[in-house]
Write an enzyme that holds these catalytic residues in place. Structure first.
Site, PDB file in Angstrom:
ATOM      1  N   GLY A  46     -23.512 -20.351  -4.292  1.00 28.92           N
ATOM      2  CA  GLY A  46     -23.475 -20.480  -2.904  1.00 28.92           C
ATOM      3  C   GLY A  46     -22.172 -21.306  -2.539  1.00 28.92           C
ATOM      4  N   GLN A  51     -16.917 -26.159   2.780  1.00 28.10           N
ATOM      5  CA  GLN A  51     -16.320 -26.472   1.579  1.00 28.10           C
ATOM      6  C   GLN A  51     -14.709 -25.822   1.308  1.00 28.10           C
ATOM      7  OE1 GLN A  51     -20.304 -25.199  -0.391  1.00 28.10           O
ATOM      8  NE2 GLN A  51     -19.407 -26.774  -1.777  1.00 28.10           N
ATOM      9  N   CYS A  94     -22.873 -28.489  -7.433  1.00 20.24           N
ATOM     10  CA  CYS A  94     -22.097 -27.880  -6.272  1.00 20.24           C
ATOM     11  C   CYS A  94     -20.687 -27.970  -6.735  1.00 20.24           C
ATOM     12  CB  CYS A  94     -22.433 -29.162  -5.352  1.00 20.24           C
ATOM     13  SG  CYS A  94     -21.561 -28.972  -3.878  1.00 20.24           S
ATOM     14  N   LEU A  95     -20.064 -27.000  -6.189  1.00 20.88           N
ATOM     15  CA  LEU A  95     -18.507 -26.565  -6.252  1.00 20.88           C
ATOM     16  C   LEU A  95     -17.741 -27.851  -5.837  1.00 20.88           C
ATOM     17  CD1 LEU A  95     -18.458 -22.987  -5.540  1.00 20.88           C
ATOM     18  CD2 LEU A  95     -18.626 -23.747  -7.746  1.00 20.88           C
ATOM     19  N   HIS A 136     -29.703 -26.568   0.101  1.00 21.30           N
ATOM     20  CA  HIS A 136     -28.620 -27.267  -0.272  1.00 21.30           C
ATOM     21  C   HIS A 136     -27.256 -26.922   0.630  1.00 21.30           C
ATOM     22  CE1 HIS A 136     -25.782 -28.435  -3.817  1.00 21.30           C
ATOM     23  NE2 HIS A 136     -24.923 -27.912  -2.893  1.00 21.30           N
ATOM     24  N   GLU A 137     -27.130 -25.545   0.591  1.00 20.22           N
ATOM     25  CA  GLU A 137     -25.874 -25.218   1.502  1.00 20.22           C
ATOM     26  C   GLU A 137     -26.123 -25.541   3.045  1.00 20.22           C
ATOM     27  OE1 GLU A 137     -23.537 -24.253   0.000  1.00 20.22           O
ATOM     28  OE2 GLU A 137     -24.637 -23.856  -1.834  1.00 20.22           O
ATOM     29  N   HIS A 140     -24.619 -29.027   3.415  1.00 20.96           N
ATOM     30  CA  HIS A 140     -23.117 -29.202   3.685  1.00 20.96           C
ATOM     31  C   HIS A 140     -22.976 -29.166   5.218  1.00 20.96           C
ATOM     32  CE1 HIS A 140     -21.585 -28.948  -0.439  1.00 20.96           C
ATOM     33  NE2 HIS A 140     -22.359 -28.155  -0.652  1.00 20.96           N
TER      34      HIS A 140
HETATM   35 NI    NI Z   1     -23.008 -27.483  -2.607  1.00 22.00          NI
END
Ligand code: NI
Length: 171
Positions: A46, A51, A94-95, A136-137, A140
């Site tokens: 995701g 991001q 998370c990236l 989660h996304e 962000h």
């Molecule tokens: Ni994330």
């Protein structure tokens, strides 16, 4: 399509609140294509637009994460219209928080309203990993990272290690 650099914590841009999209244009579809390619390259399941430094309410996901048969999903202006009282716990990563993972509790099932890749309004029910990943996304989009759900002690420890790692990478 292009792979874009992914911002990592504690970059202050990740704390920005993303704005709703007014219309799903070709430019935004190009951004979604870039986000998907960036996510697959990382690899991750995701990615939110912030991001890659774009403060817009756009998410891309692929929880199937099967290289042979990609199942990309796009969510523009997502809004949770129902959430279960039951919680489920997943170990999240998370990236933007590379190399760390931690368990987070979230509603086990949600109902979501959003615009799709073509700008059409959609509603869907999600549970399991998909429900967790969407939430989660969506965090962000509010400038929230999964580490913000952890204790201060644990979060500060992770952020210190991230700063140290990025300093080492820059040397
Ligand atoms: Ni994330």
């Amino acid at each position: 399509m292009a792979i874009r650099p992914i911002l990592t914590a504690p970059n202050p841009i990740l704390k920005q609140v993303s704005k709703p999209v007014e219309a799903v244009t070709d430019d935004l579809r190009a951004l979604m294509d870039d986000m998907l390619e960036t996510m697959y390259d990382a690899p991750g399941i995701g990615l939110a637009a912030i991001q890659v430094g774009e403060p817009l309410q756009i998410l891309v996901l692929d929880v199937a994460h099967d290289e042979d048969e990609p199942k990309p999903q796009y969510f523009v202006n997502p809004e949770i219209i129902w959430a279960s009282e039951d919680l489920s716990t997943y170990e999240e990563g998370c990236l933007s928080v590379p190399e760390f993972a931690a368990e987070v509790d979230r509603p086990a099932a949600i109902r979501l309203r959003y615009l799709d890749y073509d700008g059409k309004e959609q509603e869907m029910h999600a549970d399991g990993l998909l429900a967790t990943c969407i939430q989660h996304e969506m965090d962000h989009l509010k400038g929230v990272l999964f580490i913000d759900h952890l204790s201060n002690v644990k979060r500060n420890m992770i952020v210190r290690k991230l700063i140290k790692a990025s300093k080492q990478a820059a040397e």
